[in-house]
Design a protein around this motif. Structure first.
Motif, PDB file in Angstrom:
ATOM      1  N   ASP A 129      -7.411   5.676   3.845  1.00  0.00           N
ATOM      2  CA  ASP A 129      -6.960   5.774   5.055  1.00  0.00           C
ATOM      3  C   ASP A 129      -5.723   5.179   5.248  1.00  0.00           C
ATOM      4  OD1 ASP A 129      -9.208   7.268   5.965  1.00  0.00           O
ATOM      5  OD2 ASP A 129     -10.386   5.455   6.828  1.00  0.00           O
ATOM      6  N   ALA A 130      -5.547   4.082   4.495  1.00  0.00           N
ATOM      7  CA  ALA A 130      -4.400   3.031   4.429  1.00  0.00           C
ATOM      8  C   ALA A 130      -3.339   4.004   3.812  1.00  0.00           C
ATOM      9  CB  ALA A 130      -4.631   1.732   3.638  1.00  0.00           C
ATOM     10  N   GLY A 157      -2.291   6.456   6.206  1.00  0.00           N
ATOM     11  CA  GLY A 157      -1.521   5.997   7.349  1.00  0.00           C
ATOM     12  C   GLY A 157       0.112   5.641   7.100  1.00  0.00           C
ATOM     13  N   GLU A 211       1.984   8.800   6.422  1.00  0.00           N
ATOM     14  CA  GLU A 211       2.543   9.226   7.838  1.00  0.00           C
ATOM     15  C   GLU A 211       3.503   8.138   8.298  1.00  0.00           C
ATOM     16  OE1 GLU A 211      -0.849   9.145  10.478  1.00  0.00           O
ATOM     17  OE2 GLU A 211      -1.712  10.886   9.481  1.00  0.00           O
ATOM     18  N   GLU A 212       3.496   7.098   7.984  1.00  0.00           N
ATOM     19  CA  GLU A 212       4.388   6.117   8.286  1.00  0.00           C
ATOM     20  C   GLU A 212       5.874   6.226   7.676  1.00  0.00           C
ATOM     21  OE1 GLU A 212       6.188   2.735  10.426  1.00  0.00           O
ATOM     22  OE2 GLU A 212       4.422   3.758  10.751  1.00  0.00           O
TER      23      GLU A 212
END
Length: 259
Positions: A132-133, A136, A139-140
């Motif tokens: 998930d990190a 994320g 995406e960042e």
């Protein structure tokens, strides 16, 4: 009152003595924390309660919040100046330790971790958090890249606009300078023309005055031929010898006429 949202960290910890790295996932609360540790096959957990954290903080003469923040600092990111350890503590337990310096003194903190009741579940939870990190972060990165591209386009537009304004400014200044130079040269020509006219008038006014002044100062010349005989005799210095001669000449002329 709602409970504060906990913070999460996950650290890939490289250990000493050629041990394989471990992953340490931390969940941080204001006055306590929880750790989930896995090496890929086995897993361990550590649940530091508020009482345990309070006792440890009192032993080190620290506020609870400062103690938790310091633990998060060293278990959220690996510090190169710290010595980390994950040693056996018997009965499948492990002892997680790390060192740090405080006021010039090297200190070591240790927390005992028990085997996880479900190693696969603990390991999966750590891996899910990492995935998930990672998603994320990806995406960042995409958002940051897109934002950077937009900013780059805007920057190029601003640069082009700035260059255009600069060129227009240079052209405007050049045109204004050319007009100003033309007006200045015209004014200079008119000033020279007026100066020449003024000089000519002064010269023309001085010439008649000089001629009149010279004519007034010059005396009329009278030649010696224009003097009468009487004036000549007056000017001539007469003597006693010369006087009879003049009279005799006059008498002789009279006698001659009577004849």
């Amino acid at each position: 009152m709602e409970a504060p949202t906990p913070k999460h960290t996950c650290l890939k910890l490289d250990l000493q003595e050629s041990q394989q790295p471990i992953f340490v996932k931390g969940t941080w609360f204001p006055s306590r924390f929880e750790l989930s540790i896995t090496d890929g096959r086995n897993a361990w957990i550590c649940s530091a309660s508020e009482d345990q954290v309070s006792d440890r903080a009192a032993q080190w003469d620290q506020p609870v919040s400062e103690y938790v923040a310091l633990a998060e600092r060293y278990l959220g990111f690996q510090h190169p100046d710290s010595v980390y350890g994950f040693a056996d503590a018997g009965d499948g337990y492990k002892r997680l330790s790390w060192t740090f310096e405080k006021e010039g003194t090297k200190l070591e903190w240790r927390w005992k971790c028990q085997p996880s009741p479900n190693s696969k579940q603990t390991t999966a939870a750590v891996l899910d958090f990492l995935m998930d990190a990672n998603v994320g972060l990806s995406e960042e990165v995409v958002r940051k890249t897109q934002s950077f591209e937009r900013l780059k386009v805007e920057a190029e537009k601003c640069l082009a606009q700035s260059e255009k304004i600069t060129n227009e400014k240079i052209e405007f200044e050049s045109a204004i300078y050319a007009k100003f130079l033309g007006v200045l040269n015209s004014k200079k020509a008119k000033l020279r023309e007026l100066r020449d006219k003024l000089s000519n008038k002064e010269v023309a006014g001085k010439l008649p005055e000089e001629e009149e002044a010279s004519s007034e100062q010059t005396e009329p010349y009278v030649s010696g031929d224009d003097k009468s005989e009487e004036e000549f005799l007056k000017d001539y210095p007469a003597t006693s010898k010369d006087a009879p001669t003049i009279r005799s000449r006059g008498r002789g002329r009279k006698r001659g006429t009577h004849k």
